[in-house]
Scaffold this motif. Sequence first.
Motif, short mmCIF file in Angstrom:
data_model
loop_
_atom_site.label_atom_id
_atom_site.label_comp_id
_atom_site.label_asym_id
_atom_site.label_seq_id
_atom_site.Cartn_x
_atom_site.Cartn_y
_atom_site.Cartn_z
N TYR A 1 0.84 3.61 7.87
CA TYR A 1 0.69 2.24 7.41
C TYR A 1 1.06 1.20 8.47
CZ TYR A 1 0.19 4.46 2.89
OH TYR A 1 -0.26 5.25 1.86
N GLU B 1 0.83 -1.20 0.00
CA GLU B 1 0.00 0.00 0.00
C GLU B 1 0.87 1.26 0.00
OE1 GLU B 1 -2.37 -0.56 3.45
OE2 GLU B 1 -3.83 -1.88 2.45
N ASP C 1 0.98 4.15 -2.94
CA ASP C 1 0.78 5.57 -2.62
C ASP C 1 1.99 6.40 -3.06
OD1 ASP C 1 -0.40 7.90 -0.92
OD2 ASP C 1 1.63 7.63 -0.12
N SER D 1 4.61 9.78 5.89
CA SER D 1 3.42 8.93 5.82
C SER D 1 3.62 7.49 6.30
CB SER D 1 2.91 8.89 4.37
OG SER D 1 3.87 8.34 3.50
N TYR E 1 2.02 9.35 -5.86
CA TYR E 1 2.44 10.70 -5.48
C TYR E 1 3.54 11.22 -6.40
CZ TYR E 1 4.68 14.40 -2.77
OH TYR E 1 5.24 15.59 -2.38
#
Length: 298
Positions: free
Chosen positions: A136, A103, A107, A132, A111
Motif C-alpha cells: 500500500y 484500503e 483489506d 502486506s 481478511y
Amino acid sequence: MSYLESAESQLAEIELLSSMFPTHDEFEITDQLALAELRGYIEGSTETPPPSRPQFLIKQKVDAASMKGVDFTLSCTYPSGYPNILPEITVRCTYLSRTQQSELHADLNAYLMENCQGEVCVLSAVERAKDSLHLYIDKTSSAEPASKNESSAQKPSEIFSRVWIYSHHIYNKIKRKNILEWSKELGLSGFSMPGKPGIVCVEGPQTACEEFWSRVKVLTWKKIMIRHREDIPLNNQATDSGADESMDSLRKFTGFEEAMFDPHGSRGNHMDLGQLYKFLHEKGCCDVFQIYFGIEGK
C-alpha cells in the motif's frame, strides 16, 4: 460463548501478546484500569462485567526487504463481545496516505472476517499487516518522508471521496441519529439504510469522509466495514471556488437522508432490496449493489 468466556479469551490473548512482545517499545497497554477490571471480573472480585474496554498498542517493523526501517503501530480495542465480534484495529504508518490507510484497513477487516471470525485474531492482524503493508506504500516514492521544504512547496490535491459502509445491522436510534447529525455537521451527502443489513454512503471531501468513518467505526457494532470507496483527485490548480464547484459536481446525492424501502419482517427491519436497487440506479451508482450483495440487481 458467555461473557465470562469472552473475558477469559481476551485476558489470555493479552498475556500471550505481552510474552511475545516483552518490551514497552513493542507492546503497550494504554488502559491499565480496563485490564485490571477485566482481571478482577475473571477472578470473581466483581460480578458485574467491566464497563471499560481493554486497549493496547503493538509496534512492529515491515518485513519486506524493500521497506527496511519502516515501522508501524497497530492499535487495538476489544469490544465487549470479542472474540465473537472483531476487535477495532487501526494501523498507523507515516508512509501511508489516508487513502492507502483506508484500503489497508478494508483489506485487514475482510481478511479477519473471513479467516478469524469467533477466534482471537490480533496476532493474525499483526502478521497480515507486516506481510502486506508494503503493497500500500506508493512505489514511486523513495519510501522516506518528504522534507519540510518539499512538503511546504507542494500543495496536495483535494480529493473527493465516496465511501460505502456495510453493517450487519443498524437498529439503534442513537446510532441512526448520530449518522444523520455527523453527516450534516461534516457537509457530507449520501444516505443511510437502517435495518438488516445496514448501509451507509457518504460523499464529499476525503478528510470529512475519513472523520465520519473514524467516528462511526468506534461505536459498538456486531460487524461494520468499508465495502467500497471511490477517491477522485481534484485539480489543485483550481481556485477555491472552482474546487468547491468541482466537488459538488461529483456528488450523486443531494444532502443526506435516511432511506427506508418498504420495511417488512417480524420487526420491520428488512428492506426491499429491489427498491434499494432502483434507488441506486436512479442515482447512477447501481453497480455498487453487486459489490454489497454479490448479485446483479433488477
